[in-house]
Motif scaffolding. Structure first.
Motif, PDB file in Angstrom:
ATOM      1  N   GLU A  69       0.816  -1.202   0.000  1.00 26.51           N
ATOM      2  CA  GLU A  69       0.000   0.000   0.000  1.00 26.51           C
ATOM      3  C   GLU A  69       0.858   1.265   0.000  1.00 26.51           C
ATOM      4  OE1 GLU A  69      -3.876   1.119   2.739  1.00 26.51           O
ATOM      5  OE2 GLU A  69      -2.227  -0.059   3.547  1.00 26.51           O
ATOM      6  N   ASP A  72       4.624   2.671  -5.363  1.00 28.38           N
ATOM      7  CA  ASP A  72       4.414   3.565  -6.512  1.00 28.38           C
ATOM      8  C   ASP A  72       5.763   4.048  -7.046  1.00 28.38           C
ATOM      9  OD1 ASP A  72       2.238   3.570  -4.605  1.00 28.38           O
ATOM     10  OD2 ASP A  72       1.249   5.098  -5.815  1.00 28.38           O
ATOM     11  N   TYR A 101      -8.951   2.143 -11.225  1.00 24.51           N
ATOM     12  CA  TYR A 101      -7.748   2.887 -10.840  1.00 24.51           C
ATOM     13  C   TYR A 101      -8.032   3.757  -9.625  1.00 24.51           C
ATOM     14  CZ  TYR A 101      -4.748   1.653 -14.762  1.00 24.51           C
ATOM     15  OH  TYR A 101      -3.948   0.976 -15.640  1.00 24.51           O
ATOM     16  N   ARG A 147      -2.261   2.799 -10.041  1.00 27.11           N
ATOM     17  CA  ARG A 147      -2.633   1.995  -8.877  1.00 27.11           C
ATOM     18  C   ARG A 147      -4.082   1.561  -9.050  1.00 27.11           C
ATOM     19  NH1 ARG A 147      -1.300   0.568  -3.925  1.00 27.11           N
ATOM     20  NH2 ARG A 147       0.867   1.255  -3.995  1.00 27.11           N
ATOM     21  N   ASP A 165      -6.206  -0.398  -6.601  1.00 29.27           N
ATOM     22  CA  ASP A 165      -6.495  -1.110  -5.352  1.00 29.27           C
ATOM     23  C   ASP A 165      -7.861  -1.791  -5.344  1.00 29.27           C
ATOM     24  OD1 ASP A 165      -4.052  -0.198  -4.577  1.00 29.27           O
ATOM     25  OD2 ASP A 165      -4.787   1.304  -3.160  1.00 29.27           O
ATOM     26  N   PRO A 168      -3.974  -3.810  -2.217  1.00 28.99           N
ATOM     27  CA  PRO A 168      -3.271  -2.747  -2.917  1.00 28.99           C
ATOM     28  C   PRO A 168      -2.487  -3.301  -4.106  1.00 28.99           C
ATOM     29  CG  PRO A 168      -2.308  -3.140  -0.741  1.00 28.99           C
ATOM     30  CD  PRO A 168      -3.516  -4.003  -0.840  1.00 28.99           C
ATOM     31  N   SER A 169      -2.545  -2.634  -5.246  1.00 28.39           N
ATOM     32  CA  SER A 169      -1.904  -3.139  -6.467  1.00 28.39           C
ATOM     33  C   SER A 169      -1.528  -1.960  -7.357  1.00 28.39           C
ATOM     34  CB  SER A 169      -2.865  -4.012  -7.277  1.00 28.39           C
ATOM     35  OG  SER A 169      -3.734  -4.752  -6.464  1.00 28.39           O
ATOM     36  N   ILE A 170      -0.406  -2.084  -8.021  1.00 28.14           N
ATOM     37  CA  ILE A 170      -0.011  -1.030  -8.975  1.00 28.14           C
ATOM     38  C   ILE A 170       0.737  -1.669 -10.133  1.00 28.14           C
ATOM     39  CG2 ILE A 170       2.043  -0.492  -7.562  1.00 28.14           C
ATOM     40  CD1 ILE A 170       1.686   2.451  -8.625  1.00 28.14           C
TER      41      ILE A 170
END
Ligand code: ATP
Ligand code: MG
Length: 420
Positions: free
Chosen positions: A138, A143, A265, A289, A291, A303-305
């Protein structure tokens, strides 16, 4: 000549183009592995629901561009050629039970995607993407790490004059707030929006920023910007991401109008764009990102990017691109008679096993034709071998660029030393 033709927008790739694509793919895999990502390969065919749930029914890629058809099974499962790979990667990792917020999963992919859009330079119906996804983290540092890695990759393949533009979409609440602001503001220009944008304003107002119609684009500066709707936490997060990028030496510009096509996003979104060489297709790498995606696909909140880059577009702007040309063989073995051919065949196989790029004539041509062929394939050295050379185990090694000749022993070590 055969009348059979490839499908429109799905070009065959060979020569310089396939070589350049491979060079960029190799560079990408190398950079990503060195950044702690491992490769994932998912099927090209997926159930259509994977993208309907992930990318969103109202998006252009699902709504207009997806190649979808019914399978021949009883259920007539609705299948599709993947239009992008993030949804497939999330589907695959959820299926394998690999996604939870306790540990990081970092994956990269390379492969073809399919979208039924109007073909033009840098826009095809089958094209290749390389991309990366980072799940579970997160922190702003995820990022920063992903953006740093994308920037590093573009530098490593020699893309010049690219620019990173970033923005923050905030959390879902601030996005909802912004959607209302946007709808209200857009109503002032009611009829001036194209038909697509009229629908977008109903269904998903943010997507009007993706519109390519000049009339709509001209209206965009008159609308409120997303930044106005961000809450304090999202604003602070975005500031910290920007500071981190500066620390890591990644140049960027903030563009308050930048949004991305996906529904899920959140917070950071970004695009790497180039100045010239691609016309309107100037975005070479893009992401953000997301999430909300894992949950929307039936997984845990996560959480993902990630990002994806268009390989064909990179070919046009990278120094590894079309002009890099093919490396000729280090050595061309020229056979002067049957005994020499026997010797060439043996040496060729032994040298190839040692890893040398060496070629020999397979068409049993004259010495003159073989020399011509060596020139044509840009061989660096030649050795002519006939009965005399085979018996003496000495051959004349010719440097094709300088024309210099050197007599050398026809043993593997001596040959390799002479030509490398
Ligand atoms: P664009 O605005 O150019 O249509 P996009 O937002 O649809 O791009 P993404 O879905 O984010 O693109 O895909 C990531 C990258 O893949 C793009 O930045 C681009 O480099 C490349 N790409 C997308 N569509 C195509 C296509 N039809 N042909 C070639 N490359 C493409
Ligand atoms: Mg597109």
């Amino acid at each position: 000549m055969s009348q059979l033709r490839s499908v429109k927008g799905m070009p065959d790739r060979f020569g310089d183009m396939s070589r350049a694509l491979r060079a960029i793919e190799d560079a990408f895999a190398k950079t990503m592995r060195a950044s702690g990502f491992s490769e994932i390969r998912t099927p090209i065919l997926e159930k259509a629901e994977v993208f309907q749930r992930a990318v969103g029914e109202s998006s252009d890629i699902v709504h207009k561009e997806m190649y979808a058809f019914k399978d021949r099974d009883k259920k007539q499962t609705y299948l599709t050629l993947r239009p992008e790979n993030t949804a497939s990667v999330v589907r695959a990792l959820l299926q394998a039970g690999m996604l939870d917020a306790k540990h990081d999963e970092k994956h990269f992919y390379i492969g073809p995607m399919f979208r039924r859009e109007r073909p033009q330079k840098g826009r095809y119906r089958q094209f290749n993407q390389c991309g990366a996804e980072y799940f579970g983290c997160e922190s702003i540092h995820a990022d920063i790490d992903v953006l740093f890695t994308a920037d590093l990759f573009l530098r490593e393949i020699g893309v010049k004059n690219f620019k990173l533009v970033i923005n923050s979409l905030g959390n879902p609440e601030s996005r909802a707030r912004y959607n209302t602001m946007l709808k209200n503001a857009a109503q002032i220009f009611a009829d001036e929006w194209c038909a697509d944008c009229q629908t977008r304003l109903e269904q998903n107002p943010l997507r009007i920023f993706d519109c390519k119609v000049p009339g709509c684009r001209a209206l965009l500066p008159k609308l409120p910007v997303l930044t106005d709707a961000l809450d304090e936490h999202s604003k602070e997060r975005f500031t910290q991401v920007c500071l981190g990028l500066k620390t890591c030496g990644v140049d960027f510009e903030i563009d308050a109008h930048l949004v991305r096509g996906l529904d899920y996003y959140t917070d950071t979104v970004f695009e790497f764009v180039v100045d010239e060489g691609l016309g309107a297709q100037n975005t070479v790498l893009a992401g953000g990102r997301y999430d909300g995606l894992s949950q929307a696909m039936g997984g845990p909140s996560l959480p993902s990017i990630g990002f994806a880059a268009g390989l064909e577009r990179l070919v046009y702007v990278s120094s590894l691109g079309l002009a890099s040309g093919q490396e000729g063989p280090a050595l061309y073995l020229v056979a002067a008679d049957p005994m020499g051919r026997e010797q060439c065949m043996k040496l060729h196989s032994q040298l190839r096993r040692k890893g040398l790029n060496v070629q020999r004539d397979l068409r049993e041509r004259s010495v003159k034709a073989q020399m011509k062929d060596a020139n044509r394939c840009a061989a660096k050295f030649t050795i002519v071998i006939g009965e005399r050379e085979a018996r003496a185990q000495i051959g004349r090694c010719r440097n094709m660029a300088s024309g210099e000749n050197l007599d050398i022993n026809l043993d593997l070590e001596a040959i390799i030393e002479a030509v490398t």
